[in-house]
Design an enzyme around this catalytic site. Structure first.
Site, PDB file in Angstrom:
ATOM      1  N   ARG A  47       0.807  -1.212   0.000  1.00 27.92           N
ATOM      2  CA  ARG A  47       0.000   0.000   0.000  1.00 27.92           C
ATOM      3  C   ARG A  47       0.844   1.268   0.000  1.00 27.92           C
ATOM      4  O   ARG A  47       0.481   2.255  -0.647  1.00 27.92           O
ATOM      5  CB  ARG A  47      -0.954  -0.007   1.193  1.00 27.92           C
ATOM      6  CG  ARG A  47      -2.029  -1.090   1.076  1.00 27.92           C
ATOM      7  CD  ARG A  47      -3.085  -0.937   2.132  1.00 27.92           C
ATOM      8  NE  ARG A  47      -4.117  -1.961   2.003  1.00 27.92           N
ATOM      9  CZ  ARG A  47      -5.181  -2.046   2.788  1.00 27.92           C
ATOM     10  NH1 ARG A  47      -5.358  -1.155   3.761  1.00 27.92           N
ATOM     11  NH2 ARG A  47      -6.071  -3.002   2.615  1.00 27.92           N
ATOM     12  N   ASP A 158     -14.995   9.896   9.899  1.00 26.62           N
ATOM     13  CA  ASP A 158     -13.983   8.882   9.620  1.00 26.62           C
ATOM     14  C   ASP A 158     -12.629   9.571   9.616  1.00 26.62           C
ATOM     15  O   ASP A 158     -12.530  10.777   9.345  1.00 26.62           O
ATOM     16  CB  ASP A 158     -14.241   8.193   8.282  1.00 26.62           C
ATOM     17  CG  ASP A 158     -13.619   6.798   8.229  1.00 26.62           C
ATOM     18  OD1 ASP A 158     -14.363   5.808   8.365  1.00 26.62           O
ATOM     19  OD2 ASP A 158     -12.382   6.704   8.062  1.00 26.62           O
TER      20      ASP A 158
END
Length: 293
Positions: A47, A158
């Site tokens: 990632r 979030d």
């Protein structure tokens, strides 16, 4: 001897040492409370390699210099976006939304008859791409069944800015929306403008949501207490102490008659924060009014 990450040059695009991995794991733990064990080295590499390409950096050592330098605050946000996992869908763990529709909303109606309080505030903590708060909104809208005079809002937060932007946009692939029961789908979704492969949440439903980035392990700016808090499949990424602290903080943000909803694989166990079970991964304050009926 080289580790699984430290391959001879040519086998891997970037060099990542044990020390690099440990610093990255500590950075995301310190900033977001997320625990990354050794078994996730490959995930971290894959990632973050994309981020290194974007920045034109030669290796993870250079990336850490950026993370600890003048761009550190902004780069930590990119780090979190890259390493957080977001998987959700509409009406996931549907018994929670059944409880809201069949028990909480009727309770709020009865409460309003007594004290006139028609204001409802709900927090979707870890809202991801928005399926949870929009499912909540549909469930509440249907249960209120067009009753006027209600002021209800869902705070959707979030830590990942990418998924929060998706949530704010309220636009989903048609295949994902097909999972929504037809009576909800037909009422609250429209074909997205100039894109027949996507559906968009109606403006009327979206008007009940407020979107904000929030790190659960940092300060919380909210001044109000909530009638319900959803934090599902989030604490599984935290260690025991971080989870205990988070549950205690949630309790402090709950009204006396509020409920806390956790994910299907989560439980309070010894970290109850003086909360009791009133349903499957549904909790209320001890001494409160809810008994799961």
């Amino acid at each position: 001897m080289r580790t699984a990450i430290e391959h001879p040059r040519g086998e891997r695009e970037f060099s990542m040492r044990d020390a690099d991995f440990r610093i990255i794991a500590k950075a995301i733990y310190d900033h977001a409370g997320i625990v990354i064990g050794d078994h996730k080295r490959e995930l971290v590499y894959s990632r973050l390699a994309r981020r290194l390409r974007e920045l034109g950096l030669p290796d993870f050592k250079a990336y850490l210099e950026r993370l600890e330098g003048g761009f550190g605050d902004a780069e930590r946000n990119h780090l979190i976006n890259a390493l957080t996992t977001n998987h959700t869908n509409f009406f996931r763990e549907s018994h929670h939304f059944d409880y809201v529709r069949d028990y909480l909303v009727p309770y709020w109606k009865r409460r309003a008859q007594g004290d006139g309080n028609r204001k409802i505030r709900i927090w979707s903590a870890g809202c991801s791409t928005g399926e949870e708060p929009y499912t909540l909104a549909m469930s509440i809208a249907e249960a209120l069944d067009g009753l006027g005079g209600w002021d209800w809002k869902i705070l959707a937060t979030d830590i990942d800015t990418n998924v929060l932007n998706h949530c704010r946009e309220g636009r989903y692939e048609r295949e994902a929306v097909k999972a929504i029961p037809a009576q909800y789908r037909n009422k609250y979704f429209r074909t997205a403008a100039r894109d027949e492969d996507h559906s968009a949440v109606s403006a009327a439903l979206k008007s009940h949501l407020v979107f904000n980035r929030l790190n659960l392990h940092a300060a919380w700016p909210m001044k109000v207490k909530f009638d319900a808090i959803f934090c599902r499949n989030v604490t599984i990424y935290f260690d025991a102490e971080s989870k205990r602290t988070l549950i205690q903080r949630f309790r402090g943000m709950m009204k006396e008659d509020a409920c806390l909803f956790l994910g299907h694989s989560e439980s309070l166990l010894g970290d109850s924060g003086h909360l009791k079970s009133v349903g499957r991964t549904i909790y209320a304050r001890e001494g409160g009014v809810h008994d799961g009926a």
